[in-house]
Design a protein around this motif. Structure first.
Motif, PDB file in Angstrom:
ATOM      1  N   VAL A 137       0.870  -1.181   0.000  1.00 12.22           N
ATOM      2  CA  VAL A 137       0.000   0.000   0.000  1.00 12.22           C
ATOM      3  C   VAL A 137       0.899   1.220   0.000  1.00 12.22           C
ATOM      4  CG1 VAL A 137      -1.960  -1.078   1.142  1.00 12.22           C
ATOM      5  CG2 VAL A 137      -0.157  -0.031   2.512  1.00 12.22           C
ATOM      6  N   GLY A 138       0.404   2.303  -0.560  1.00  5.77           N
ATOM      7  CA  GLY A 138       1.201   3.525  -0.579  1.00  5.77           C
ATOM      8  C   GLY A 138       1.844   3.784  -1.931  1.00  5.77           C
ATOM      9  N   ASN A 139       2.645   4.836  -1.942  1.00  2.00           N
ATOM     10  CA  ASN A 139       3.238   5.308  -3.188  1.00  2.00           C
ATOM     11  C   ASN A 139       4.524   4.574  -3.516  1.00  2.00           C
ATOM     12  OD1 ASN A 139       1.228   7.280  -3.524  1.00  2.00           O
ATOM     13  ND2 ASN A 139       2.313   8.681  -2.163  1.00  2.00           N
ATOM     14  N   ALA A 140       4.794   4.524  -4.799  1.00  2.00           N
ATOM     15  CA  ALA A 140       6.030   3.928  -5.257  1.00  2.00           C
ATOM     16  C   ALA A 140       7.191   4.902  -5.096  1.00  2.00           C
ATOM     17  CB  ALA A 140       5.895   3.529  -6.728  1.00  2.00           C
ATOM     18  N   ASN A 141       8.382   4.339  -5.034  1.00  3.38           N
ATOM     19  CA  ASN A 141       9.605   5.143  -5.021  1.00  3.38           C
ATOM     20  C   ASN A 141      10.457   4.774  -6.218  1.00  3.38           C
ATOM     21  OD1 ASN A 141       9.339   6.659  -2.529  1.00  3.38           O
ATOM     22  ND2 ASN A 141       9.525   4.690  -1.494  1.00  3.38           N
ATOM     23  N   TYR A 142      11.109   5.778  -6.782  1.00  5.66           N
ATOM     24  CA  TYR A 142      11.907   5.569  -7.987  1.00  5.66           C
ATOM     25  C   TYR A 142      13.316   6.131  -7.811  1.00  5.66           C
ATOM     26  CZ  TYR A 142       7.415   4.771 -10.313  1.00  5.66           C
ATOM     27  OH  TYR A 142       6.187   4.292 -10.682  1.00  5.66           O
ATOM     28  N   ALA A 143      14.253   5.533  -8.499  1.00  2.85           N
ATOM     29  CA  ALA A 143      15.577   6.130  -8.612  1.00  2.85           C
ATOM     30  C   ALA A 143      15.453   7.424  -9.405  1.00  2.85           C
ATOM     31  CB  ALA A 143      16.534   5.173  -9.316  1.00  2.85           C
ATOM     32  N   ASP A 144      16.250   8.395  -9.050  1.00  4.47           N
ATOM     33  CA  ASP A 144      16.183   9.689  -9.735  1.00  4.47           C
ATOM     34  C   ASP A 144      16.402   9.528 -11.238  1.00  4.47           C
ATOM     35  OD1 ASP A 144      17.762  11.650  -7.076  1.00  4.47           O
ATOM     36  OD2 ASP A 144      15.683  11.027  -7.378  1.00  4.47           O
ATOM     37  N   SER A 145      17.229   8.581 -11.615  1.00  3.63           N
ATOM     38  CA  SER A 145      17.588   8.415 -13.015  1.00  3.63           C
ATOM     39  C   SER A 145      16.435   7.923 -13.885  1.00  3.63           C
ATOM     40  CB  SER A 145      18.766   7.451 -13.146  1.00  3.63           C
ATOM     41  OG  SER A 145      18.440   6.192 -12.592  1.00  3.63           O
ATOM     42  N   VAL A 146      15.378   7.386 -13.267  1.00  5.59           N
ATOM     43  CA  VAL A 146      14.266   6.851 -14.051  1.00  5.59           C
ATOM     44  C   VAL A 146      12.952   7.582 -13.814  1.00  5.59           C
ATOM     45  CG1 VAL A 146      15.378   4.580 -14.002  1.00  5.59           C
ATOM     46  CG2 VAL A 146      13.503   5.074 -12.413  1.00  5.59           C
ATOM     47  N   LYS A 147      12.947   8.527 -12.896  1.00  2.00           N
ATOM     48  CA  LYS A 147      11.715   9.261 -12.600  1.00  2.00           C
ATOM     49  C   LYS A 147      11.179   9.941 -13.857  1.00  2.00           C
ATOM     50  CE  LYS A 147      12.344  10.277  -7.686  1.00  2.00           C
ATOM     51  NZ  LYS A 147      12.643  11.323  -6.679  1.00  2.00           N
ATOM     52  N   GLY A 148       9.883   9.800 -14.059  1.00  2.00           N
ATOM     53  CA  GLY A 148       9.254  10.397 -15.219  1.00  2.00           C
ATOM     54  C   GLY A 148       9.316   9.536 -16.466  1.00  2.00           C
ATOM     55  N   ARG A 149      10.117   8.479 -16.437  1.00  5.67           N
ATOM     56  CA  ARG A 149      10.236   7.584 -17.604  1.00  5.67           C
ATOM     57  C   ARG A 149       9.730   6.176 -17.300  1.00  5.67           C
ATOM     58  NH1 ARG A 149      15.098   6.268 -19.502  1.00  5.67           N
ATOM     59  NH2 ARG A 149      16.180   6.493 -17.499  1.00  5.67           N
ATOM     60  N   PHE A 150       9.946   5.704 -16.086  1.00 10.73           N
ATOM     61  CA  PHE A 150       9.554   4.353 -15.708  1.00 10.73           C
ATOM     62  C   PHE A 150       8.365   4.417 -14.751  1.00 10.73           C
ATOM     63  CE2 PHE A 150      13.957   2.112 -16.132  1.00 10.73           C
ATOM     64  CZ  PHE A 150      14.094   2.629 -17.410  1.00 10.73           C
ATOM     65  N   THR A 151       7.494   3.418 -14.853  1.00 15.04           N
ATOM     66  CA  THR A 151       6.358   3.311 -13.945  1.00 15.04           C
ATOM     67  C   THR A 151       6.249   1.878 -13.448  1.00 15.04           C
ATOM     68  OG1 THR A 151       5.155   5.039 -15.150  1.00 15.04           O
ATOM     69  CG2 THR A 151       3.883   3.643 -13.667  1.00 15.04           C
TER      70      THR A 151
END
Length: 121
Positions: A54-68
């Motif tokens: 439950v809750g929000n996903a976390n992403y590496a800065d290098s993939v934010k906005g490109r990967f889901t």
């Protein structure tokens, strides 16, 4: 007792897209966080994205906005949609899950065998 199997890797041109899938099977009571890591040749394994139960996903800065990252809790499956791929995304991608096999046992970490993603320039 628990197996994670990835699929969906391959060769793609820069700017293209791929979708990775990871299905967990076996004696699963509950899958907590599930995520994706990657390891490029000569580099350490790094976190790409993690999705808690439950809750929000976390992403590496290098993939934010490109990967889901997304998951189907009922099917114990996690996905990674990768868009606008770059050559530096080339790596072996590994699925990981924190999985409880019974109510009484703590969650353990399980890993898939990895799937290769190659992005050509």
């Amino acid at each position: 007792q628990v197996e994670l199997v990835e699929s969906g890797g391959g060769l793609v041109q820069a700017g293209g897209s791929l979708r990775l899938s990871c299905a967990a099977s076996g004696s699963i009571f509950r899958a907590n966080a599930m995520g994706w890591y990657r390891q490029a040749p000569g580099k350490e394994r790094e976190l790409v994205a993690v999705q808690p139960s439950v809750g929000n996903a976390n992403y590496a800065d290098s993939v934010k906005g490109r990967f889901t990252i997304s998951r189907d809790n009922a099917e114990n499956t996690v996905y990674l949609q990768m868009n606008s791929l770059k050559p530096e995304d080339t790596a072996a991608y590994y699925c990981a899950g924190q999985i409880k096999t019974s109510y009484y046992r703590p969650a353990n970490d399980y890993w898939g065998q990895g799937t290769k993603v190659t992005v050509s320039s």
